[in-house]
Scaffold this motif. Structure first.
Motif, PDB file in Angstrom:
ATOM      1  N   PRO A 160      -5.009  -1.338   7.233  1.00  0.00           N
ATOM      2  CA  PRO A 160      -3.694  -0.198   6.210  1.00  0.00           C
ATOM      3  C   PRO A 160      -2.663   0.733   7.322  1.00  0.00           C
ATOM      4  O   PRO A 160      -2.770   0.635   8.366  1.00  0.00           O
TER       5      PRO A 160
ATOM      6  N   ALA B 114      -2.510  -5.448   4.893  1.00  0.00           N
ATOM      7  CA  ALA B 114      -2.620  -4.407   3.874  1.00  0.00           C
ATOM      8  C   ALA B 114      -4.707  -4.203   3.570  1.00  0.00           C
ATOM      9  O   ALA B 114      -4.700  -2.869   3.580  1.00  0.00           O
ATOM     10  N   LYS B 115      -5.155  -4.917   3.772  1.00  0.00           N
ATOM     11  CA  LYS B 115      -6.446  -4.952   3.646  1.00  0.00           C
ATOM     12  C   LYS B 115      -6.765  -4.703   5.048  1.00  0.00           C
ATOM     13  O   LYS B 115      -8.186  -3.439   5.252  1.00  0.00           O
TER      14      LYS B 115
ATOM     15  N   GLU C  55       1.035  -1.019  -0.104  1.00  0.00           N
ATOM     16  CA  GLU C  55       0.557  -0.169   0.216  1.00  0.00           C
ATOM     17  C   GLU C  55       0.493   1.342   0.241  1.00  0.00           C
ATOM     18  O   GLU C  55       0.847   2.322  -0.588  1.00  0.00           O
TER      19      GLU C  55
ATOM     20  N   GLN D 294       2.837   1.569  -3.719  1.00  0.00           N
ATOM     21  CA  GLN D 294       1.722   2.104  -4.848  1.00  0.00           C
ATOM     22  C   GLN D 294       1.458   3.532  -4.300  1.00  0.00           C
ATOM     23  O   GLN D 294       1.018   3.938  -5.515  1.00  0.00           O
TER      24      GLN D 294
END
Ligand code: ATP
Length: 572
Positions: free
Chosen positions: A332, A328-329, A280, A283
Motif C-alpha cells: 500500500p 494496492a494490497k 487507495e 479512496q
C-alpha cells in the motif's frame, strides 16, 4: 477565420528561428481571430485539442492518414507512401500531392478554423469499432476543402506531430503582444497559466478584458508544481531563510490530488491524470471531511511486514509486477502530504507557508494513508545537519527547507523551497536531461546497435535544447536493447528544430525521453553548447545513466541556468 490563414502563419513560424519573431507572427494571427476562436487556436498552436491534462489525444495512425490523403488526392496509397518516403514527413507529402491535384480540380468549400477544430475534437473523441474509418472520412472532408499548405498542417496535427517549435512561453508573449506589442502582460498571463495549466482558458479570460491578477486555482485544473532551488550546505540555507521548516525529502512519486464533493482526481508531476492507478489514495481522499481541496504530496510504497519504504524506482517496478490491485494490497502507498493549495472554495496559494501548513496538519491528522510530511523547525545549521543525517540513515533522500513566509510559487523554481540531497559523487545533485540523439555500438556492443546517447539541458531563455553530455555507461544489456527500440521509433532525419548542438550523433531523435544522470562534476568544454559563451560551454564529466524519468517531459528538465548555478556551487 479561414484555416488557410492559420496554416500560412504556421508556415512562417516554422521558417523562423527567432523566438520573438515567432511570438510576433502568432500575435498577428490572434489579432485576426473572433473572440470564440481564440481558445481553439491556442490549443491548436500547442498541437492539441485540449490541455494535455484532459488526456484527449487526437492520434490518427499513419496508415489512416495515408488513406485519407489517397482518397482526396486521387493517388493510390502506394503512391502516397512513396511520396512520404521521399520527404520523411507525411504533411509535406500531402501538400505536394494536393498541389498537383489543385491544378486539375477546384477545391470544395474552404475550411474555417471553427470547422477544423470541431472535426479535430470529434476525431479525438471517437473510439471503438469502426472509429478509424469515421476518422478517415472526417479528415478526408477537411483535406477536400484544403489548400496544399493547409494539408501540410492538417496532417501533422492529426498525427500529433505539429511541432511548430513555439512553446507555451512564446504563446504567452504572443498574447501580451497582441494587446501591447510587447511583453507587458506576460508575467500576469504566466501566473494565471501556472495556476490552471490551461492556456486556452487563460487566453479567453485575458482577451475578454478580465483582470488576470484575480485568477485563482480551481479543482480539476492542475497547478503547475512549485520547484526547489539548491544550496550547498545547511549554513547557506540558514543564511538565506533564517528560521524555517525543514521537511524530509521522500524519493517517491509526486502527486497532486484534487477533491470536490466526493470526486477525486490525481495528477502526476507532468500533470497527467493518473487517478485510476492509485485506488487507495483516491479512496482515502474521497473520505476526507471537506467540500473541496487541492493538495500535494510524495507517494511511496510501504511494506508493512518489513516496515520498509520503497523508492520511486522500486515503487514503479513493483507496480508493473503486481498490477494496480495487487500493488494496492501487497504494498500500500502512503502519501506524505507537503502542501495544501485550495481548501473549501478558498485559493490557498497566496497564503504563507506557515498558514498553509497549519491547515494541512489539521486536515490530515487521522487520515492514513494520507499523512503530513515529517518536519522540524529550526534556525540552527547544526540541527539541520543532524536531522539530515538521521533522514539519510532512514533511507530518505535529504531535506527540503521551506521559507515560512512564502506563498505557493506555482510553476517556478524559487528559494521558497531549497533542497539538500545526499550526494552522488562530487556533484551535489543528479541532473535530468533529454535524449536528442544516439550513437551506434562499437566492438562488443555492435550486436545491440546501440552505443550511447547524446543528451541536452533546456535553456529556458532561448527555449533551446543545448547538449551537455554523451552518455556511454550505466546501461544494462536489457536497457540498451529497449533504448534502441524506443529511440528507433522517434528517429528523425535532421537535427530537430530547437536543438543547439555542435555534435552530430549517428541518429537524431525527437526530444522526448528524459533520463536522470549522475556525474563526477561539471566541466567547461568546447564540444557542448550548454551555456556556451564564445567557444566554451558546460559538460558533465563521467556521466552515468541512473534511470529513465517517466514523470518528466522535455519541458521539465534541468535548465542551463541550474547547471551554471551547480558549477558555481561546485567551486565552493
Ligand atoms: P524538481 O522537481 O526540482 O525538478 P526532481 O523532480 O528531480 O526535481 P528533486 O530535485 O529531487 O526532484 O527535488 C524536488 C522534488 O522532491 C519535488 O518535485 C517532490 O517531488 C519531491 N519531494 C519529496 N519530498 C518533498 C517535500 N517534503 N516537499 C516538497 N517536495 C518534496
Amino acid at each position: 477565420m479561414l484555416f488557410s490563414e492559420v496554416a500560412e502563419c504556421f508556415a512562417k513560424v516554422e521558417a523562423t528561428a527567432s523566438r520573438l519573431e515567432m511570438s510576433a507572427q502568432a500575435a498577428e494571427l490572434l489579432k485576426k481571430c473572433e473572440k470564440e476562436e481564440v481558445k481553439p487556436l491556442i490549443y491548436i498552436i500547442e498541437g492539441n485539442v485540449a490541455p494535455s491534462h484532459e488526456g484527449l489525444d487526437i492520434g490518427i495512425g499513419e496508415k489512416f492518414a495515408i488513406r485519407a490523403i489517397s482518397q482526396t488526392s486521387g493517388y493510390t496509397e502506394k503512391a502516397v507512401l512513396a511520396e512520404y518516403k521521399k520527404s520523411g514527413d507525411l504533411g509535406s507529402a500531402a501538400e505536394n500531392l494536393l498541389s498537383k491535384k489543385s491544378q486539375m480540380s477546384l477545391a470544395s468549400s474552404p475550411n474555417t478554423l471553427s470547422k477544423a477544430y470541431s472535426s479535430f475534437v470529434k476525431i479525438a473523441q471517437m473510439s471503438g469499432a469502426g472509429s478509424q474509418e469515421s476518422k478517415v472520412s472526417l479528415l478526408s472532408e477537411l483535406l477536400n476543402g484544403a489548400k496544399p499548405v493547409e494539408a501540410r498542417y492538417l496532417i501533422r496535427f492529426c498525427l500529433g506531430k505539429l511541432r511548430l517549435g513555439i512553446g507555451d512561453p512564446s504563446i504567452i508573449d504572443a498574447l501580451s503582444m497582441m494587446k501591447h506589442d510587447d511583453k507587458t502582460d506576460s508575467q500576469t498571463i504566466l501566473r494565471a497559466f501556472n495556476l490552471c495549466s490551461d492556456l486556452g482558458e487563460v487566453a479567453e479570460y485575458y482577451i475578454a478584458g478580465k483582470d488576470l491578477s484575480h485568477f485563482s486555482t480551481q479543482p480539476f485544473k492542475p497547478i503547475r508544481p512549485a520547484l526547489a532551488e539548491r544550496l550547498s550546505n545547511a549554513e547557506e540555507i540558514m543564511n538565506k531563510l533564517g528560521k524555517c521548516a525543514v521537511e524530509a525529502k521522500y524519493d517517491g512519486l509526486r502527486m497532486q490530488v484534487h477533491v470536490r464533493e466526493g470526486r477525486v482526481d490525481i495528477y502526476s508531476r507532468k500533470l497527467e491524470k493518473m487517478t485510476h492507478m492509485f485506488p487507495e489514495i483516491t479512496q482515502a481522499a474521497s473520505k476526507l471531511k471537506i467540500k473541496s481541496a487541492i493538495f500535494e504530496g510524495e507517494a511511496l510504497a510501504y511494506n508493512a511486514k518489513e516496515k520498509k519504504y520503497y523508492s520511486f524506482q522500486q515503487t514503479m517496478q513493483r507496480k508493473r509486477k503486481y498490477g494496480i490491485e495487487g500493488m494496492a494490497k501487497e504494498f500500500p502507498l502512503r502519501l506524505f502530504v507537503f502542501d495544501l493549495m485550495y481548501l473549501n472554495g478558498k485559493d490557498m496559494t497566496l497564503e504563507k507557508y506557515s498558514k498553509r501548513r497549519k491547515s494541512l496538519e489539521k486536515l490530515f491528522s487521522k487520515t492514513e494513508p494520507l499523512v503530513p510530511s515529517e518536519l522540524i523547525y529550526t534556525d540552527n545549521p547544526k540541527k539541520l545537519d543532524i536531522y539530515f543525517t538521521d533522514l539519510i540513515g532512514q533511507g530518505l533522500e535529504g531535506i527540503i527547507a521551506k521559507d515560512l513566509s512564502q506563498p505557493y510559487v506555482a510553476g517556478a523554481r524559487k528559494f521558497a523551497w531549497i533542497k539538500l540531497k545526499k550526494s552522488y559523487g562530487a556533484l551535489a545533485d543528479t541532473v535530468d536531461i533529454v535524449i536528442i540523439g544516439y550513437y551506434l555500438g562499437k566492438g562488443q556492443r555492435q550486436e545491440f546497435e546501440f552505443g550511447g546517447l547524446l543528451a541536452a539541458v533546456l535553456n529556458d531563455e532561448t527555449d533551446e535544447f543545448e547538449t551537455i553530455a554523451k552518455i556511454g555507461s550505466g546501461f544494462s544489456e536489457d536497457e540498451m536493447q529497449s533504448f534502441e527500440k524506443m529511440l528507433d521509433e522517434i528517429k528523425v532525419k535532421d537535427k530537430p528544430k530547437g536543438v543547439n548542438s555542435k555534435l552530430t550523433p549517428d541518429f537524431w531523435v525527437k526530444p522526448k525521453y528524459v533520463i536522470t544522470v549522475a556525474a563526477d562534476e561539471i566541466t567547461l568544454s568546447p564540444m557542448h553548447t550548454a551555456g556556451m559563451v564564445g567557444e566554451t560551454g558546460y559538460a558533465l564529466r563521467f556521466p552515468r545513466m541512473m534511470s529513465l524519468r517517466d514523470d518528466k517531459g522535455p519541458e521539465d528538465i534541468t535548465t542551463t541556468k541550474e547547471i551554471i548555478e551547480m558549477f558555481e556551487m561546485q567551486k565552493k
